[in-house]
Design a protein around this motif. Sequence first.
Motif, PDB file in Angstrom:
ATOM      1  N   THR A 103     -35.387 106.348  61.672  1.00  0.00           N
ATOM      2  CA  THR A 103     -35.862 106.684  61.261  1.00  0.00           C
ATOM      3  C   THR A 103     -35.046 107.055  59.865  1.00  0.00           C
ATOM      4  OG1 THR A 103     -33.464 107.913  62.577  1.00  0.00           O
ATOM      5  CG2 THR A 103     -35.424 108.844  62.758  1.00  0.00           C
ATOM      6  N   SER A 104     -34.025 105.453  60.087  1.00  0.00           N
ATOM      7  CA  SER A 104     -33.483 104.880  58.190  1.00  0.00           C
ATOM      8  C   SER A 104     -34.491 103.415  57.426  1.00  0.00           C
ATOM      9  CB  SER A 104     -32.300 104.637  58.891  1.00  0.00           C
ATOM     10  OG  SER A 104     -32.048 103.256  60.144  1.00  0.00           O
ATOM     11  N   ALA A 105     -35.124 103.713  58.158  1.00  0.00           N
ATOM     12  CA  ALA A 105     -35.935 102.644  57.263  1.00  0.00           C
ATOM     13  C   ALA A 105     -36.216 102.842  55.860  1.00  0.00           C
ATOM     14  CB  ALA A 105     -37.472 102.994  57.650  1.00  0.00           C
ATOM     15  N   ARG A 106     -36.314 102.124  55.124  1.00  0.00           N
ATOM     16  CA  ARG A 106     -36.720 101.546  53.758  1.00  0.00           C
ATOM     17  C   ARG A 106     -37.365 102.434  53.088  1.00  0.00           C
ATOM     18  NH1 ARG A 106     -38.839  96.487  50.135  1.00  0.00           N
ATOM     19  NH2 ARG A 106     -38.826  97.522  48.193  1.00  0.00           N
ATOM     20  N   PHE A 107     -38.420 103.003  53.751  1.00  0.00           N
ATOM     21  CA  PHE A 107     -39.464 104.500  53.456  1.00  0.00           C
ATOM     22  C   PHE A 107     -39.729 105.173  54.148  1.00  0.00           C
ATOM     23  CE2 PHE A 107     -41.061  99.836  51.746  1.00  0.00           C
ATOM     24  CZ  PHE A 107     -41.598 100.827  50.349  1.00  0.00           C
ATOM     25  N   TYR A 108     -37.991 105.678  54.228  1.00  0.00           N
ATOM     26  CA  TYR A 108     -37.662 106.814  53.991  1.00  0.00           C
ATOM     27  C   TYR A 108     -37.627 107.255  56.096  1.00  0.00           C
ATOM     28  CZ  TYR A 108     -37.440 112.067  55.434  1.00  0.00           C
ATOM     29  OH  TYR A 108     -37.391 112.810  55.512  1.00  0.00           O
ATOM     30  N   ARG A 109     -38.974 107.015  56.918  1.00  0.00           N
ATOM     31  CA  ARG A 109     -38.929 106.482  58.783  1.00  0.00           C
ATOM     32  C   ARG A 109     -40.351 105.945  58.093  1.00  0.00           C
ATOM     33  NH1 ARG A 109     -34.510 109.515  57.593  1.00  0.00           N
ATOM     34  NH2 ARG A 109     -34.804 111.785  58.470  1.00  0.00           N
ATOM     35  N   THR A 110     -39.798 104.978  59.753  1.00  0.00           N
ATOM     36  CA  THR A 110     -40.944 104.512  59.845  1.00  0.00           C
ATOM     37  C   THR A 110     -41.533 104.117  61.357  1.00  0.00           C
ATOM     38  OG1 THR A 110     -40.760 102.726  58.596  1.00  0.00           O
ATOM     39  CG2 THR A 110     -42.194 102.080  60.051  1.00  0.00           C
ATOM     40  N   LEU A 111     -43.040 104.476  62.082  1.00  0.00           N
ATOM     41  CA  LEU A 111     -43.000 104.184  62.860  1.00  0.00           C
ATOM     42  C   LEU A 111     -43.470 103.201  63.609  1.00  0.00           C
ATOM     43  CD1 LEU A 111     -45.078 107.932  63.610  1.00  0.00           C
ATOM     44  CD2 LEU A 111     -42.712 107.213  64.769  1.00  0.00           C
ATOM     45  N   GLN A 112     -42.700 102.093  63.966  1.00  0.00           N
ATOM     46  CA  GLN A 112     -43.435 100.765  63.960  1.00  0.00           C
ATOM     47  C   GLN A 112     -44.474 100.289  64.991  1.00  0.00           C
ATOM     48  OE1 GLN A 112     -40.410  97.607  64.462  1.00  0.00           O
ATOM     49  NE2 GLN A 112     -41.779  96.331  64.793  1.00  0.00           N
ATOM     50  N   LEU A 113     -45.784 100.257  64.726  1.00  0.00           N
ATOM     51  CA  LEU A 113     -46.873  99.499  65.174  1.00  0.00           C
ATOM     52  C   LEU A 113     -46.097  98.312  66.306  1.00  0.00           C
ATOM     53  CD1 LEU A 113     -48.938 100.738  63.563  1.00  0.00           C
ATOM     54  CD2 LEU A 113     -48.048 101.961  65.285  1.00  0.00           C
ATOM     55  N   ASN A 114     -47.690  97.965  66.954  1.00  0.00           N
ATOM     56  CA  ASN A 114     -46.603  96.575  67.880  1.00  0.00           C
ATOM     57  C   ASN A 114     -48.216  95.655  67.455  1.00  0.00           C
ATOM     58  OD1 ASN A 114     -49.370  98.571  69.420  1.00  0.00           O
ATOM     59  ND2 ASN A 114     -49.566  97.131  71.170  1.00  0.00           N
ATOM     60  N   TYR A 115     -48.429  95.235  66.896  1.00  0.00           N
ATOM     61  CA  TYR A 115     -48.889  94.564  65.789  1.00  0.00           C
ATOM     62  C   TYR A 115     -47.849  93.059  65.552  1.00  0.00           C
ATOM     63  CZ  TYR A 115     -51.265  91.351  62.558  1.00  0.00           C
ATOM     64  OH  TYR A 115     -51.792  90.248  61.698  1.00  0.00           O
ATOM     65  N   PRO A 116     -48.420  91.953  65.670  1.00  0.00           N
ATOM     66  CA  PRO A 116     -50.478  91.603  66.356  1.00  0.00           C
ATOM     67  C   PRO A 116     -49.766  91.686  67.887  1.00  0.00           C
ATOM     68  CG  PRO A 116     -49.253  89.751  65.610  1.00  0.00           C
ATOM     69  CD  PRO A 116     -48.080  90.785  65.073  1.00  0.00           C
ATOM     70  N   ASN A 117     -51.005  92.542  68.260  1.00  0.00           N
ATOM     71  CA  ASN A 117     -50.898  92.599  69.765  1.00  0.00           C
ATOM     72  C   ASN A 117     -52.198  91.678  70.197  1.00  0.00           C
ATOM     73  OD1 ASN A 117     -53.924  92.995  70.165  1.00  0.00           O
ATOM     74  ND2 ASN A 117     -53.726  95.307  70.199  1.00  0.00           N
ATOM     75  N   ARG A 118     -52.143  91.168  71.407  1.00  0.00           N
ATOM     76  CA  ARG A 118     -52.322  90.696  72.522  1.00  0.00           C
ATOM     77  C   ARG A 118     -54.420  90.014  71.709  1.00  0.00           C
ATOM     78  NH1 ARG A 118     -52.380  92.577  78.115  1.00  0.00           N
ATOM     79  NH2 ARG A 118     -50.196  92.694  77.304  1.00  0.00           N
ATOM     80  N   ASP A 119     -54.482  91.210  71.035  1.00  0.00           N
ATOM     81  CA  ASP A 119     -56.109  91.549  70.997  1.00  0.00           C
ATOM     82  C   ASP A 119     -56.099  90.618  69.923  1.00  0.00           C
ATOM     83  OD1 ASP A 119     -57.139  92.809  73.323  1.00  0.00           O
ATOM     84  OD2 ASP A 119     -56.882  94.757  71.525  1.00  0.00           O
ATOM     85  N   ASP A 120     -55.294  90.995  69.257  1.00  0.00           N
ATOM     86  CA  ASP A 120     -55.474  90.374  67.544  1.00  0.00           C
ATOM     87  C   ASP A 120     -55.020  88.581  67.664  1.00  0.00           C
ATOM     88  OD1 ASP A 120     -55.433  92.923  65.605  1.00  0.00           O
ATOM     89  OD2 ASP A 120     -52.883  93.739  66.536  1.00  0.00           O
ATOM     90  N   ALA A 121     -54.090  88.646  68.431  1.00  0.00           N
ATOM     91  CA  ALA A 121     -53.700  87.050  69.178  1.00  0.00           C
ATOM     92  C   ALA A 121     -55.336  86.790  69.391  1.00  0.00           C
ATOM     93  CB  ALA A 121     -52.619  86.678  69.678  1.00  0.00           C
TER      94      ALA A 121
END
Length: 208
Positions: A103-121
């Motif tokens: 809630t204090s991110a550069r672009f106001y608010r960020t919901l971080q995702l688990n990228y790159p996940n095991r499928d991406d890998a």
Amino acid sequence: MIKNILYISASIAVFFFGMLSYGLLLNQGNETLDEAMRRKGMEKLENVKLVVSRSNYKLTVYSGDKKVIAYRAVFGRNRSKRKISADDFATPSGNYRICNIDTSARFYRTLQLNYPNRDDAADALRDNIISKTDYLKLFSADSLGECIPKHTPLGANIGIQGSGKFDFVFRNLPFVFNWTNGSIAVSNKNIDEIISVVKIGTPVEIIL
């Protein structure tokens, strides 16, 4: 010469003002999340899932299998169908989960995702983009259920974010302008509404 410069500058200013005015007009009457819930007779949302469509520039909130509301979204500057590196500015596609709410991110608010996940890998290992050692590191990190370390060969730090201090401009553009590092951007107001109904672990599907 000076007169021509002033004329061009004034023309650009008028065009920009007219463009934003048109965008404001288009955005008038946009339904809020609360209004959408009341219209659909919902008191609360359960089993929330976010579905992001890159081709339709939409982020849709679901309660179970029921669509609740869709927000306009924009993506990375690179429109490639696949993200393969930290510097390609492409938005990934796949099934992810929210691993952190900042809630204090550069672009106001960020919901971080688990990228790159095991499928991406796994896909990257198959295509010789990363080594087996890199694959095992990414697989191990994803298995812990936490956010992936920021520095990986496939990039990281991808999420759903607001528009930051330029929110007024970005949310009122009457056309699509992809400008992020690969993250999904919505307006500051929209990210506030989304944050109110998601949690760590909420699934996010990004489709082409």
